[in-house]
Design an enzyme around this catalytic site. Sequence first.
Site, short mmCIF file in Angstrom:
data_model
loop_
_atom_site.label_atom_id
_atom_site.label_comp_id
_atom_site.label_asym_id
_atom_site.label_seq_id
_atom_site.Cartn_x
_atom_site.Cartn_y
_atom_site.Cartn_z
N HIS A 62 0.99 -1.18 0.04
CA HIS A 62 0.00 0.11 -0.04
C HIS A 62 1.01 1.31 -0.10
O HIS A 62 1.19 1.72 1.09
CB HIS A 62 -0.91 -0.05 1.22
N ARG A 164 -14.75 10.94 3.66
CA ARG A 164 -14.25 11.20 2.30
C ARG A 164 -14.47 10.16 1.32
O ARG A 164 -14.20 10.48 0.07
CB ARG A 164 -12.62 11.07 2.53
N HIS A 196 -9.78 0.83 2.66
CA HIS A 196 -9.67 1.78 3.44
C HIS A 196 -10.70 2.03 4.63
O HIS A 196 -11.73 2.34 4.20
CB HIS A 196 -9.33 3.26 2.72
N ASP A 286 1.36 2.53 3.67
CA ASP A 286 0.55 3.88 3.46
C ASP A 286 1.58 4.85 2.94
O ASP A 286 1.38 6.41 3.09
CB ASP A 286 -0.44 4.48 4.41
N SER A 290 -0.10 12.03 3.21
CA SER A 290 0.29 13.09 4.03
C SER A 290 -0.03 12.43 5.35
O SER A 290 -0.80 11.73 6.07
CB SER A 290 -0.65 14.29 3.69
#
Length: 391
Positions: A62, A164, A196, A286, A290
């Site tokens: 990922h 999201r 996710h 991941d 950010s």
Amino acid sequence: MITVIKNGEVYAPKYLGKKDVVIAGGVIEGIYDAIDVPENFGNIKVIEAKGKMVLPGFIDSHVHILGGGGEGSFKTRTPEIQLSEILSGGITTVVGCLGTDGVCRDMNSLFAKSRALEEEGITTYIYTGAYDIPVKTITENCKTDVILIDKVIGVGEIALSDHRSTQPTFEQFANVVALARVGGMLSGKAGVVNVHIGDGKRRLEYLHRLVEETEIPIKQVIPTHINRSIKVFEAGVVFAKLGGIVDLTTSSDPDFLEEDEVKASTGLKMLLERGIPVEQISFSSDGQGSMPIFNEKREFTGLGVGSVKSLYREVKDAVLKDGVNFEDAIKVITSNVADNLKLFNKGKIQEGRDGDIVIIDNESLDIQYVLAKGREMVSQGQVIVKGIFEK
């Protein structure tokens, strides 16, 4: 080039003892008790691994190889990853994915970036789609992407239980998993859906319904970020006890974890203590997503970039700080991932598999050498092969 790794303690990831590993043509030719290599005999390179452990190359399933983030407007988009960043973490295989932004970053660009990294020397795969359902693909749908495009091994990361996400219905989600599964069956790939999991109250509800209401096997979906909070983690434990795979994310700052966040290394220990078989557990970084930065007062000071090097950092911490058995710890970034994703040439030191090898110091567990498809990429702790635009 033939490479012989001599006198290392080989973990395949099962412990094999002190062995010599021979790599020829980028593939593991054999594993031997001891072989003699005559001096000045042809094109043979010898790596002395006495006092070191020899491991399979690490697999990060990922990674936002194109960059991630962007939720704080355009200036918060993170950059593309560079080859040396991947290699310095002992990673020889990455699976690239999109995240929140499937508009300014798309599948064509993801495919091209995966090709570029492969040309630079590592192995790459990608998931098709992003957070969204309907899934944005290269061909007509996610099934045809999996079947027709060699790099595509599944779908993801599809966002659920998150503000999201596109808030799909259960039926829409189940249809995506069904398409991915059939695509995988027809192409000999895993066809998994990387999910996710956010902080929403529904947590893994759709995954449980998938098991209860459809014929789709539980291992067709892999929920990630299950250590984002203790509530999500506990939901992950329930899912794992049904036979599901759970994936822990490593790229949080270990010194400034969120209040109820579970460190990946600690989460591994907790899962094993709950009786979850290690084969159902994996880590992923991941990477290039950010990541918030906090000061010593836990005040937000800016954004950083999630590091793929956290993948092995958490394995080391699991062994050195949490007391997890070394073989178990290594499996969550090698053989388990290869098995889950049907990467048949990866994840083990075994005759006929790719010559992806990581050599670490016996005591510190620090990375000393990395070989990708038999090519030496890290030597004595230093990256010696860099990407074309790296200095």
